[in-house]
Write an enzyme that holds these catalytic residues in place. Structure first.
Site, PDB file in Angstrom:
ATOM      1  N   LYS A  27      34.311  48.805  41.518  1.00 52.72           N
ATOM      2  CA  LYS A  27      34.653  47.796  42.519  1.00 52.72           C
ATOM      3  C   LYS A  27      34.281  46.438  41.949  1.00 52.72           C
ATOM      4  O   LYS A  27      33.131  46.188  41.610  1.00 52.72           O
ATOM      5  CB  LYS A  27      33.892  48.055  43.817  1.00 52.72           C
ATOM      6  CG  LYS A  27      34.173  46.992  44.868  1.00 52.72           C
ATOM      7  CD  LYS A  27      33.557  47.323  46.204  1.00 52.72           C
ATOM      8  CE  LYS A  27      33.855  46.235  47.216  1.00 52.72           C
ATOM      9  NZ  LYS A  27      33.253  46.534  48.522  1.00 52.72           N
ATOM     10  N   ARG A  53      37.804  40.156  54.770  1.00 55.06           N
ATOM     11  CA  ARG A  53      36.591  39.528  55.324  1.00 55.06           C
ATOM     12  C   ARG A  53      36.917  38.770  56.613  1.00 55.06           C
ATOM     13  O   ARG A  53      36.069  38.641  57.487  1.00 55.06           O
ATOM     14  CB  ARG A  53      35.921  38.645  54.269  1.00 55.06           C
ATOM     15  CG  ARG A  53      35.340  39.505  53.135  1.00 55.06           C
ATOM     16  CD  ARG A  53      34.682  38.683  52.031  1.00 55.06           C
ATOM     17  NE  ARG A  53      34.332  39.542  50.893  1.00 55.06           N
ATOM     18  CZ  ARG A  53      33.971  39.083  49.697  1.00 55.06           C
ATOM     19  NH1 ARG A  53      33.892  37.781  49.490  1.00 55.06           N
ATOM     20  NH2 ARG A  53      33.667  39.932  48.726  1.00 55.06           N
ATOM     21  N   GLU A  65      30.268  53.359  34.868  1.00 52.39           N
ATOM     22  CA  GLU A  65      30.109  53.543  36.321  1.00 52.39           C
ATOM     23  C   GLU A  65      30.654  54.912  36.740  1.00 52.39           C
ATOM     24  O   GLU A  65      30.061  55.613  37.556  1.00 52.39           O
ATOM     25  CB  GLU A  65      30.847  52.441  37.093  1.00 52.39           C
ATOM     26  CG  GLU A  65      30.154  51.085  37.110  1.00 52.39           C
ATOM     27  CD  GLU A  65      28.976  51.036  38.087  1.00 52.39           C
ATOM     28  OE1 GLU A  65      28.602  52.084  38.649  1.00 52.39           O
ATOM     29  OE2 GLU A  65      28.428  49.930  38.271  1.00 52.39           O
ATOM     30  N   LYS A  98      29.244  38.105  45.645  1.00 52.30           N
ATOM     31  CA  LYS A  98      28.745  39.470  45.459  1.00 52.30           C
ATOM     32  C   LYS A  98      28.656  39.854  43.981  1.00 52.30           C
ATOM     33  O   LYS A  98      28.657  41.028  43.638  1.00 52.30           O
ATOM     34  CB  LYS A  98      29.642  40.452  46.240  1.00 52.30           C
ATOM     35  CG  LYS A  98      29.691  40.145  47.744  1.00 52.30           C
ATOM     36  CD  LYS A  98      30.360  41.259  48.558  1.00 52.30           C
ATOM     37  CE  LYS A  98      30.312  40.941  50.053  1.00 52.30           C
ATOM     38  NZ  LYS A  98      30.881  42.034  50.882  1.00 52.30           N
ATOM     39  N   LYS A 144      39.028  49.368  42.643  1.00 51.82           N
ATOM     40  CA  LYS A 144      39.323  48.351  43.644  1.00 51.82           C
ATOM     41  C   LYS A 144      39.039  46.977  43.073  1.00 51.82           C
ATOM     42  O   LYS A 144      37.975  46.814  42.479  1.00 51.82           O
ATOM     43  CB  LYS A 144      38.424  48.631  44.851  1.00 51.82           C
ATOM     44  CG  LYS A 144      38.508  47.633  45.957  1.00 51.82           C
ATOM     45  CD  LYS A 144      37.538  48.020  47.031  1.00 51.82           C
ATOM     46  CE  LYS A 144      37.557  46.960  48.112  1.00 51.82           C
ATOM     47  NZ  LYS A 144      36.507  47.126  49.054  1.00 51.82           N
TER      48      LYS A 144
HETATM   49  N1  LIG Z   1      31.851  46.803  51.696  1.00 49.11           N
HETATM   50  C1  LIG Z   1      32.760  45.806  51.693  1.00 49.11           C
HETATM   51  C2  LIG Z   1      34.200  46.114  51.548  1.00 49.11           C
HETATM   52  N2  LIG Z   1      34.804  47.306  51.773  1.00 49.11           N
HETATM   53  C3  LIG Z   1      36.182  47.118  51.566  1.00 49.11           C
HETATM   54  C4  LIG Z   1      36.384  45.778  51.194  1.00 49.11           C
HETATM   55  C5  LIG Z   1      37.661  45.059  50.871  1.00 49.11           C
HETATM   56  C6  LIG Z   1      38.922  45.685  51.264  1.00 49.11           C
HETATM   57  C7  LIG Z   1      40.089  44.775  51.264  1.00 49.11           C
HETATM   58  O1  LIG Z   1      40.041  43.620  50.819  1.00 49.11           O
HETATM   59  O2  LIG Z   1      41.135  45.243  51.751  1.00 49.11           O
HETATM   60  C8  LIG Z   1      35.140  45.160  51.167  1.00 49.11           C
HETATM   61  C9  LIG Z   1      35.015  43.712  50.881  1.00 49.11           C
HETATM   62  C10 LIG Z   1      33.910  43.174  50.104  1.00 49.11           C
HETATM   63  O3  LIG Z   1      33.379  43.817  49.190  1.00 49.11           O
HETATM   64  O4  LIG Z   1      33.538  42.055  50.420  1.00 49.11           O
HETATM   65 MG   LIG Z   2      27.670  52.494  40.300  1.00 51.01          MG
END
Ligand SMILES: NCc1[nH]cc(CCC(=O)O)c1CC(=O)O
Ligand SMILES: [Mg+2]
Length: 345
Positions: free
Chosen positions: A213, A223, A252, A236, A267
């Site tokens: 991610k 968000r 990972e 983040k 992602k």
């Molecule tokens: N735990 C956070 C989370 N779970 C899924 C998404 C993003 C999904 C999307 O943009 O469709 C995020 C956003 C982030 O890491 O700030």
């Molecule tokens: Mg990890």
């Protein structure tokens, strides 16, 4: 032009000679032939549908940056679960929009067995539908600072966060979640969650790890949808991956798989298809991609401007995930594409 500089005319006979009879276009000449030679297929079984849950009843609240996507009260989410089953979509992923009053520094609402996600799981499970429920393990929908973990000054605490994530996962599974999706990117959380679940006798709950991610600009509309854009302090980057890295994704994945992940995920999606490909080639695990909110919003915005054919772009983008080796895609297009696919067959 003097005739001496004119190249010899190209004729079908001279082209036959050049091509030696190999004409790639032959197979593309008709719809039936294109269908016959198509290497990759997209089906409803490839889809995971992310939905947003909000407090109240009878509520379907538009998300401005995600045209066609709504925040649903639990009773409406139940209706969409029924729709998912009838469309043949295998899994719903649930995300909450938590009331501001319930957000605090430690994200304590994540542990409330009566929180929105838990209530939605329970209500949907009552119907005994042939669909799976996936829930997100991370603290961001519940924290006042919008981070996925516990904050000490400017530091996201890893180990303390993992302890809380284990309890969050248990709370969700007790409410009916079938697949735990840790999206927090803390180190060691897959092993810790697997251990907690097994300890509680929940040996059959699956884990789909958000393995690679990335810290991405493409999460903006999400968000908005869960109400963390306004509150997020900083970014983040100390826990999500750097967009320049690909070997790191392999490490990972090695960790998540050895820690007990049943499925791995990449992602965002389209900008990271190389990662999807590498992970699938390297590990042969069930591998998923999340076509995130910003990717969805880009296609929708261009479509709204008349700049692209949104429906074709949707289908092409989802096919691209399959071609890159993904076994399935989390996508906000899920109900629309499922409808199209079922109408066509
Ligand atoms: N735990 C956070 C989370 N779970 C899924 C998404 C993003 C999904 C999307 O943009 O469709 C995020 C956003 C982030 O890491 O700030
Ligand atoms: Mg990890």
């Amino acid at each position: 032009m003097p005739s001496s500089s004119r190249p010899p005319a190209i004729t079908s006979e001279s082209m036959d000679e050049i091509l030696g009879g190999r004409r790639m276009r032959r197979n593309r000449g008709s719809d039936w032939s294109r269908r016959l030679v198509r290497e990759t297929v997209l089906t409803v079984h490839d889809l995971i549908w992310p939905i947003f849950v909000v407090e109240g009843t009878g509520i379907r609240q538009a998300v401005a940056s995600m045209p066609g996507v709504e925040r649903l009260s639990v009773d409406e989410a139940v209706k969409d679960a029924v729709k998912a089953e009838s469309l043949g979509i295998p899994v719903l992923a649930l995300f909450p929009y938590t009331d501001d009053a319930l957000r605090d520094a430690s994200g304590s609402e994540a542990l409330n067995p009566q929180n929105l996600v838990c209530r939605a799981c329970r209500e949907i499970k009552k119907l005994g539908l042939n669909i799976g429920l996936m829930t997100d393990v991370a603290l961001d929908p519940y924290t006042s600072h919008g981070h996925d973990g516990l904050l000490d000054g400017e530091t996201i605490l890893n180990d303390e966060t993992v302890d809380q994530l284990c309890r969050q996962a248990l709370t969700q599974v007790e409410a009916g979640s079938d697949i735990i999706g840790p999206s927090d990117m803390m180190d060691g959380r897959v092993a810790a969650i697997r251990g907690s679940l097994d300890n509680a006798g929940l040996r059959h709950t699956q884990i789909m790890a958000y393995t690679a991610k990335y810290a991405s600009a493409f999460y903006g509309p999400f968000r908005d949808a869960i109400g963390t854009n306004a509150t997020l302090i900083g970014d983040k980057r100390t826990y999500q991956m750097d967009c320049g890295n690909t070997d790191e994704a392999i490490r990972e994945a090695e960790l998540d798989i050895s820690e007990g992940a049943d499925m791995i995920m990449v992602k965002p999606g389209l900008p990271y298809l190389d990662i999807v490909w590498r992970l699938k080639e390297s590990f042969r695990m069930p591998t998923y991609a999340y076509q995130v909110s910003g990717e969805f919003a880009m296609i929708e915005a261009a479509n709204a401007n008349g700049w692209i054919d949104g429906e074709r772009a949707m289908l092409e983008s989802l096919m691209a995930f399959k071609r890159a080796g993904a076994d399935g895609i989390l996508t906000y297009f899920a109900p629309r594409v499922a409808k199209l696919l079922t109408e066509r067959t």
